[in-house]
Scaffold this active site. Structure first.
Site, PDB file in Angstrom:
ATOM      1  N   ARG A   1      -4.137  11.475   0.170  1.00  0.00           N
ATOM      2  CA  ARG A   1      -5.392  12.126   0.570  1.00  0.00           C
ATOM      3  C   ARG A   1      -5.159  12.964   1.830  1.00  0.00           C
ATOM      4  O   ARG A   1      -5.726  14.027   1.985  1.00  0.00           O
ATOM      5  CB  ARG A   1      -6.492  11.091   0.837  1.00  0.00           C
ATOM      6  CG  ARG A   1      -6.664  10.035  -0.240  1.00  0.00           C
ATOM      7  CD  ARG A   1      -6.957  10.594  -1.614  1.00  0.00           C
ATOM      8  NE  ARG A   1      -7.047   9.541  -2.627  1.00  0.00           N
ATOM      9  CZ  ARG A   1      -6.601   9.653  -3.843  1.00  0.00           C
ATOM     10  NH1 ARG A   1      -5.996  10.774  -4.249  1.00  0.00           N
ATOM     11  NH2 ARG A   1      -6.722   8.671  -4.717  1.00  0.00           N
TER      12      ARG A   1
ATOM     13  N   LYS B   1      -2.725  -4.228  -2.824  1.00  0.00           N
ATOM     14  CA  LYS B   1      -3.483  -4.136  -4.085  1.00  0.00           C
ATOM     15  C   LYS B   1      -2.521  -4.158  -5.278  1.00  0.00           C
ATOM     16  O   LYS B   1      -1.322  -3.977  -5.097  1.00  0.00           O
ATOM     17  CB  LYS B   1      -4.314  -2.855  -4.086  1.00  0.00           C
ATOM     18  CG  LYS B   1      -3.489  -1.550  -3.994  1.00  0.00           C
ATOM     19  CD  LYS B   1      -4.389  -0.348  -3.808  1.00  0.00           C
ATOM     20  CE  LYS B   1      -3.549   0.929  -3.797  1.00  0.00           C
ATOM     21  NZ  LYS B   1      -4.371   2.118  -3.498  1.00  0.00           N
ATOM     22  N   HIS B   2      -3.000  -4.411  -6.513  1.00  0.00           N
ATOM     23  CA  HIS B   2      -4.353  -4.690  -6.966  1.00  0.00           C
ATOM     24  C   HIS B   2      -4.343  -6.126  -7.485  1.00  0.00           C
ATOM     25  O   HIS B   2      -3.828  -6.361  -8.573  1.00  0.00           O
ATOM     26  CB  HIS B   2      -4.774  -3.751  -8.073  1.00  0.00           C
ATOM     27  CG  HIS B   2      -4.619  -2.290  -7.759  1.00  0.00           C
ATOM     28  ND1 HIS B   2      -3.410  -1.603  -7.871  1.00  0.00           N
ATOM     29  CD2 HIS B   2      -5.527  -1.369  -7.333  1.00  0.00           C
ATOM     30  CE1 HIS B   2      -3.591  -0.340  -7.557  1.00  0.00           C
ATOM     31  NE2 HIS B   2      -4.861  -0.151  -7.213  1.00  0.00           N
TER      32      HIS B   2
ATOM     33  N   HIS C   1      -9.845   2.866 -14.444  1.00  0.00           N
ATOM     34  CA  HIS C   1     -10.815   3.912 -14.149  1.00  0.00           C
ATOM     35  C   HIS C   1     -11.659   4.214 -15.387  1.00  0.00           C
ATOM     36  O   HIS C   1     -12.773   4.725 -15.273  1.00  0.00           O
ATOM     37  CB  HIS C   1     -10.109   5.197 -13.698  1.00  0.00           C
ATOM     38  CG  HIS C   1      -9.463   5.083 -12.355  1.00  0.00           C
ATOM     39  ND1 HIS C   1      -8.156   4.686 -12.199  1.00  0.00           N
ATOM     40  CD2 HIS C   1      -9.939   5.319 -11.114  1.00  0.00           C
ATOM     41  CE1 HIS C   1      -7.847   4.681 -10.918  1.00  0.00           C
ATOM     42  NE2 HIS C   1      -8.913   5.062 -10.240  1.00  0.00           N
TER      43      HIS C   1
ATOM     44  N   ARG D   1       3.692   4.289  -8.632  1.00  0.00           N
ATOM     45  CA  ARG D   1       2.986   3.675  -7.496  1.00  0.00           C
ATOM     46  C   ARG D   1       3.528   2.273  -7.203  1.00  0.00           C
ATOM     47  O   ARG D   1       3.196   1.686  -6.171  1.00  0.00           O
ATOM     48  CB  ARG D   1       1.489   3.616  -7.787  1.00  0.00           C
ATOM     49  CG  ARG D   1       0.874   4.989  -8.040  1.00  0.00           C
ATOM     50  CD  ARG D   1      -0.533   4.882  -8.600  1.00  0.00           C
ATOM     51  NE  ARG D   1      -1.447   4.299  -7.642  1.00  0.00           N
ATOM     52  CZ  ARG D   1      -2.643   3.807  -7.978  1.00  0.00           C
ATOM     53  NH1 ARG D   1      -3.026   3.786  -9.253  1.00  0.00           N
ATOM     54  NH2 ARG D   1      -3.429   3.310  -7.048  1.00  0.00           N
TER      55      ARG D   1
ATOM     56  N   ASP E   1      -7.151   6.076   0.928  1.00  0.00           N
ATOM     57  CA  ASP E   1      -6.227   5.714  -0.142  1.00  0.00           C
ATOM     58  C   ASP E   1      -4.966   6.563   0.034  1.00  0.00           C
ATOM     59  O   ASP E   1      -4.762   7.540  -0.662  1.00  0.00           O
ATOM     60  CB  ASP E   1      -6.905   6.028  -1.487  1.00  0.00           C
ATOM     61  CG  ASP E   1      -6.293   5.274  -2.647  1.00  0.00           C
ATOM     62  OD1 ASP E   1      -5.390   4.460  -2.400  1.00  0.00           O
ATOM     63  OD2 ASP E   1      -6.719   5.507  -3.785  1.00  0.00           O
TER      64      ASP E   1
ATOM     65  N   ASP F   1     -11.744  -2.966  -5.645  1.00  0.00           N
ATOM     66  CA  ASP F   1     -11.413  -1.609  -6.050  1.00  0.00           C
ATOM     67  C   ASP F   1     -12.732  -0.867  -6.263  1.00  0.00           C
ATOM     68  O   ASP F   1     -13.818  -1.462  -6.215  1.00  0.00           O
ATOM     69  CB  ASP F   1     -10.570  -1.631  -7.327  1.00  0.00           C
ATOM     70  CG  ASP F   1      -9.655  -0.416  -7.457  1.00  0.00           C
ATOM     71  OD1 ASP F   1      -9.875   0.584  -6.756  1.00  0.00           O
ATOM     72  OD2 ASP F   1      -8.721  -0.469  -8.280  1.00  0.00           O
TER      73      ASP F   1
END
Length: 497
Positions: free
Chosen positions: A83, A175-176, A188, A145, A75, A260
């Protein structure tokens, strides 16, 4: 040792093939390597798996010693979501900064360089870019984002990003789907809902995905969102109407459909990850992403067993599972053939900082005087709670660069009703550099800036989120993101560089 009770027959291998699990540690555990040998074709990497580029390259080489065409996903959006540089902050600005510049050649060049670095570490599938149109300024999980709030802008930059990333030999995962931008809930934690008509969905939210498909995006990630205009009962990840009817049949998409993270509360708290995984594959998904919070052999076995049981009970067509596994293997074959490519374009290690500098929006008062060398400042970071996608382990702000440029600079992090007064007390006689993220979403943060400006009109405000609030302060800098390079670019302006 946990074992798959039903062996490694074709059905079981297909069930393993469609999983994209995470795992703990910076080397591959024995159980993971064993499952790769039994058919697992993908893994997902997170910040917990990465210490350095060299370590990451060794990890991916270890995985490929077991299966040379394994999909290694990450990601790595750049910007706030990184990351690869989770402990330092990203060398690349995120989508909102690139959208603010609105130069598709720059976006393509940034994505190519980011992809090159991933490829050098052995990563060949990136869960990026976010093609969400940030239509809701209160969105708690998309924000910077997104390339922006204009569908046409988001579409052209999504296509450029896909093109740049894949020219480096790294598959893009746009995405998404069908668009997470008009939500006020973080999936989340709960199930977001988008209540707009089909006309808005098609002209606004779906436009960037059409552009991504036209650009050849090799993967698309579904969203855990309920869109009643498309399906009144099931979220996109579990909806045949959305994944098969809309994405496959209406939009003509032939690549890999990835879910996801199935451990996210929108799915796990409502359907459970086992039931959710069966429903997702039945709906048209090809790969089950799980591992952000669940990363063990037991989870892999449970999901594989659930898929096999669903086929044997007739709930999931064996042909659908086989088709999903074939799409995973097809993408793996593409990445093997594309490894080491970069379109003949030479490396450009400074492109991220160049882009971050171009993305700045600077508003100066008439009498602003830059903070000169030898005049240390106090950096007051007003910190909202980071969403799970961003995480709280990645540093952000301008303090590190200002400490280098202005020795003696101090810093503090403040939150809550007394944040402004606390920052003033800590600053003493130093000029205050107030660093905010999404001031418009946090009343306490706006009040803190009011307190500072009333007492210290020479305060500099650096907005590192979506710049919705009116610019104010002796100097106001909108960076359009909180990547490390965004902080560096802002610090240069503060000192007059």
């Amino acid at each position: 040792m946990t074992t798959l009770a039903h062996g490694t027959d074709t059905l079981t291998r297909d069930a393993l093939t469609v999983l994209q699990p995470g795992f703990p540690g910076m080397t591959a555990p024995d159980w993971l390597l064993r499952r790769v040998g039994e058919g697992l074709a993908s893994v997902g990497l997170f910040g917990r798996n990465i210490a350095s580029a060299e370590q990451l390259a060794a990890l991916t080489a270890q995985l490929r010693s077991e299966r040379d065409d394994i999909l290694v996903a990450i990601d790595e959006e750049g910007g706030d979501v990184t990351r690869l540089e989770v402990r330092t902050g990203s060398s690349f600005p995120g989508n909102h900064a690139l959208g603010a510049v609105d130069d598709t050649d720059l976006t393509r060049a940034v994505a190519l360089e980011l992809g090159r670095r991933l490829a050098e570490c052995g990563v060949n599938l990136n869960w990026a870019p976010s093609a969400d149109v940030n239509a809701n300024a209160e969105n708690p999980v998309i924000g910077v984002r997104s390339f922006g709030a204009d569908p046409d802008l988001v579409a052209r930059h999504t296509a450029a990003y896909v093109s740049g990333l894949q020219s480096a030999g790294v598959a893009a995962c746009t995405k998404h789907f069908p668009g997470h931008g008009d939500t006020a809930v973080d999936s989340h934690h709960d199930m977001p809902r988008i209540d707009v008509g089909l006309d808005v969905l098609h002209t606004r939210d779906l436009a960037p995905f059409r552009a991504a498909i036209a650009a050849g995006s090799l993967a698309v990630m579904s969203a855990h969102i309920l869109v009643p205009a498309l399906d009144t009962e099931r979220p996109a990840t579990l909806s045949r109407r959305i994944l098969t009817g809309l994405l496959r049949e209406e939009l003509g998409y032939e690549g890999l459909i990835v879910t996801d993270g199935m451990e996210m509360q929108a799915i796990s708290a409502t359907y459970g990850i086992e039931r959710g995984s069966v429903l997702a594959i039945a709906a048209g998904a090809d790969a089950i992403c799980v591992g952000g919070g669940l990363a063990d052999d037991e989870t892999v076995v449970q999901l594989s067993d659930a898929l096999v049981a669903a086929v044997r009970s007739g709930e999931l067509a064996e042909e659908r599972l086989a088709d999903a596994a074939a799409r995973v293997r097809s993408l793996a074959a593409w990445t093997s053939g594309a490894a080491g490519t970069s379109g003949g374009v030479p490396a450009d290690p400074e492109i991220g900082l160049v882009a971050a500098r171009r993305a700045l929006t600077v508003t100066r008062s008439a009498g602003y005087v830059p903070s000169a060398a030898g005049a240390p400042v106090h950096v007051a970071a007003f910190s909202p709670v980071a969403n799970i996608a961003v995480g709280d382990e990645t540093p952000w702000g301008v303090a590190a660069e200002l400490e280098r440029l202005l020795p003696g600079t101090t810093t503090g992090s403040y939150t809550g009703a007394d944040a402004g007064a606390a920052a003033l007390a800590a600053a003493g006689e130093r000029r205050v550099i107030a660093v905010v993220r999404d001031e418009h979403r946090h009343g306490w943060m706006a009040a803190a800036v009011d307190t500072l400006l009333a007492a210290r009109p020479d305060t500099v405000v650096v907005e590192m989120g979506v710049p919705q609030a009116t610019p104010r302060g002796a100097l106001h800098i909108a960076t359009h993101g909180a990547a490390r390079v965004c902080g560096t670019a802002a610090a240069e302006v503060i000192v007059g560089a």
